[in-house]
Write a protein that holds these residues in place. Structure first.
Motif, mmCIF file in Angstrom:
data_model
loop_
_atom_site.group_PDB
_atom_site.id
_atom_site.type_symbol
_atom_site.label_atom_id
_atom_site.label_comp_id
_atom_site.label_asym_id
_atom_site.label_seq_id
_atom_site.Cartn_x
_atom_site.Cartn_y
_atom_site.Cartn_z
ATOM 1 N N ALA A 1 6.452 5.292 -6.268
ATOM 2 C CA ALA A 1 6.579 6.303 -5.212
ATOM 3 C C ALA A 1 6.021 5.772 -3.893
ATOM 4 C CB ALA A 1 5.854 7.579 -5.623
ATOM 5 N N THR A 2 4.888 5.081 -3.975
ATOM 6 C CA THR A 2 4.260 4.508 -2.778
ATOM 7 C C THR A 2 5.150 3.457 -2.142
ATOM 8 O OG1 THR A 2 2.059 4.906 -3.696
ATOM 9 C CG2 THR A 2 2.216 3.270 -1.942
ATOM 10 N N GLU A 3 5.766 2.625 -2.976
ATOM 11 C CA GLU A 3 6.667 1.583 -2.472
ATOM 12 C C GLU A 3 7.791 2.186 -1.633
ATOM 13 O OE1 GLU A 3 10.590 0.233 -4.082
ATOM 14 O OE2 GLU A 3 9.120 -0.605 -5.481
ATOM 15 N N VAL A 4 8.426 3.232 -2.158
ATOM 16 C CA VAL A 4 9.544 3.839 -1.431
ATOM 17 C C VAL A 4 9.051 4.456 -0.125
ATOM 18 C CG1 VAL A 4 11.350 5.593 -1.476
ATOM 19 C CG2 VAL A 4 10.867 4.258 -3.534
ATOM 20 N N ILE A 5 8.033 5.277 -0.197
ATOM 21 C CA ILE A 5 7.553 5.994 0.988
ATOM 22 C C ILE A 5 7.080 5.031 2.069
ATOM 23 C CG2 ILE A 5 5.724 7.523 1.852
ATOM 24 C CD1 ILE A 5 5.922 8.976 -0.905
ATOM 25 N N CYS A 6 6.254 4.070 1.700
ATOM 26 C CA CYS A 6 5.596 3.219 2.699
ATOM 27 C C CYS A 6 6.483 2.086 3.211
ATOM 28 C CB CYS A 6 4.299 2.656 2.130
ATOM 29 S SG CYS A 6 3.046 3.920 1.835
ATOM 30 N N TYR B 1 1.571 9.581 6.442
ATOM 31 C CA TYR B 1 2.702 8.686 6.672
ATOM 32 C C TYR B 1 4.036 9.418 6.671
ATOM 33 C CZ TYR B 1 4.831 4.084 6.937
ATOM 34 O OH TYR B 1 5.513 2.977 7.382
ATOM 35 N N VAL B 2 4.174 10.461 5.840
ATOM 36 C CA VAL B 2 5.448 11.194 5.798
ATOM 37 C C VAL B 2 5.520 12.278 6.864
ATOM 38 C CG1 VAL B 2 5.723 10.766 3.332
ATOM 39 C CG2 VAL B 2 4.696 12.921 4.074
ATOM 40 N N SER B 3 4.419 12.500 7.584
ATOM 41 C CA SER B 3 4.378 13.592 8.568
ATOM 42 C C SER B 3 4.480 13.110 10.016
ATOM 43 C CB SER B 3 3.073 14.379 8.405
ATOM 44 O OG SER B 3 2.967 14.905 7.100
ATOM 45 N N LEU C 1 -4.523 2.194 -5.456
ATOM 46 C CA LEU C 1 -3.299 2.665 -4.821
ATOM 47 C C LEU C 1 -3.426 2.768 -3.305
ATOM 48 C CD1 LEU C 1 -2.406 5.375 -7.460
ATOM 49 C CD2 LEU C 1 -0.995 3.387 -6.903
ATOM 50 N N PHE C 2 -4.631 3.041 -2.833
ATOM 51 C CA PHE C 2 -4.854 3.094 -1.379
ATOM 52 C C PHE C 2 -4.605 1.711 -0.772
ATOM 53 C CE2 PHE C 2 -8.049 3.166 2.252
ATOM 54 C CZ PHE C 2 -7.217 3.889 3.110
ATOM 55 N N ALA C 3 -5.158 0.677 -1.390
ATOM 56 C CA ALA C 3 -4.938 -0.693 -0.922
ATOM 57 C C ALA C 3 -3.452 -1.051 -1.017
ATOM 58 C CB ALA C 3 -5.771 -1.672 -1.739
ATOM 59 N N TYR C 4 -2.808 -0.655 -2.112
ATOM 60 C CA TYR C 4 -1.386 -0.953 -2.306
ATOM 61 C C TYR C 4 -0.545 -0.315 -1.191
ATOM 62 C CZ TYR C 4 3.164 -1.377 -4.571
ATOM 63 O OH TYR C 4 4.479 -1.677 -4.859
ATOM 64 N N ALA C 5 -0.864 0.916 -0.833
ATOM 65 C CA ALA C 5 -0.121 1.605 0.231
ATOM 66 C C ALA C 5 -0.326 0.915 1.579
ATOM 67 C CB ALA C 5 -0.558 3.073 0.307
ATOM 68 N N CYS D 1 5.720 -4.508 5.255
ATOM 69 C CA CYS D 1 7.023 -4.055 5.762
ATOM 70 C C CYS D 1 7.063 -4.061 7.283
ATOM 71 C CB CYS D 1 7.357 -2.680 5.204
ATOM 72 S SG CYS D 1 7.795 -2.730 3.451
ATOM 73 N N ALA D 2 5.905 -3.956 7.917
ATOM 74 C CA ALA D 2 5.850 -4.092 9.376
ATOM 75 C C ALA D 2 6.173 -5.530 9.787
ATOM 76 C CB ALA D 2 4.464 -3.701 9.893
#
Length: 280
Positions: free
Chosen positions: A70-75, A116-118, A192-196, A203-204
């Motif tokens: 889920a994090t991969e897709v969103i971030c 991030y989604v907001s 997961l915080f580090a992963y995000a 991706c940047a």
């Protein structure tokens, strides 16, 4: 296979729309009856438009407790992509994405995803060098310079800056402190915080390089993470797969097509290879 030749989402949508009145059954329902296993998962996701694929991928990942997925897709998505798939998510599942993120995630990981989604970030290429300098200093003071970590500072900068701006912050950080922000993230944060954070940063800098790494991780070692393999290939094939293939071969000295061929079999393999196309 007609569906494979109809690579554009608009064509697939037209086929789906025309199928039901002709045969009194939804095409996806029929495909689900005829297919099974990994092939079914891949084909059904492929039949959706790109934004719906993202909504489906995030929902299925959250429900399956695959928070990395889920994090991969969103971030890895742009603000405009996120806004579109959020609308579809709400229409499809009767609940907004933020609600589910609050339910399935926690802590700083949750705070970052919600931010991030907001936030509607700038998607252009202009960079504010003064802001980049200030952000680099802020991140250093919030992380490596102090005992403990001020996670809220990381969340604010990583959720509010454009990709181009964040890449500039990383470059400035490297110039000031002798290494990438990635090293600081790995040292000062975890899980997961580090992963995000790392997903957003990578991706940047280079989304194709990031996804080449995700695909490599899905296929290395014993067994294959087919959920990730399907998600990445199907959701990126119409966006940047040629670049991902180039980055994969450059980094791992093996073509992505050959890697997928060696890790899959049968009609499932044939379908993924058809999506990937030729090696070069």
């Amino acid at each position: 296979m007609m569906l494979l030749n109809s690579t554009r989402p608009s064509k697939r949508a037209a086929i789906k729309q025309e199928y039901e009145p002709l045969y009194s059954e939804e095409l996806l329902h029929r495909l689900s009856k005829e297919l099974s296993g990994k092939l079914e998962d891949a084909v059904l996701l492929w039949m959706e438009d790109p934004a719906t694929r993202d909504a489906v991928s995030v929902r299925e990942a959250l429900v399956a407790d695959d928070l990395r997925g889920a994090t991969e897709v969103i971030c890895s998505r742009t603000p405009s992509q996120i806004q579109i798939f959020k609308q579809i998510y709400n229409a499809e599942y009767g609940v907004n994405l933020e609600h589910d993120l609050k339910y399935y995630t926690s802590g700083d990981h949750q705070k970052l995803l919600l931010a991030y989604v907001s936030v509607q970030r700038y998607e252009g290429f202009e960079v504010d060098r003064t802001l980049a300098d200030n952000d680099a200093k802020t991140l250093y003071k919030a992380g490596e310079k102090k005992i403990g970590t001020d996670e809220d500072k990381f969340i604010k900068i990583f959720s509010e800056r454009s990709r181009a701006q964040l890449a500039a912050v990383d470059s400035t950080y490297n110039s000031m402190y002798g290494h990438s922000i990635r090293k600081a993230i790995k040292k000062e944060t975890s899980g997961l915080f580090a992963y995000a954070l790392l997903t957003i940063l990578r991706c940047a800098e280079n989304p194709a390089k990031y996804f080449a790494k995700v695909l490599r991780e899905a296929m290395k070692g014993l067994g294959t993470d087919d959920t990730t393999l399907i998600r990445v290939i199907v959701t990126r094939v119409e966006l940047d797969m040629q670049y991902i293939k180039a980055e994969y071969e450059k980094k791992y000295k093996k073509s992505l097509v050959d890697a997928v061929h060696s890790e899959t079999s049968g009609d499932y393999r044939s379908f993924l290879l058809a999506l990937l196309g030729p090696k070069h």
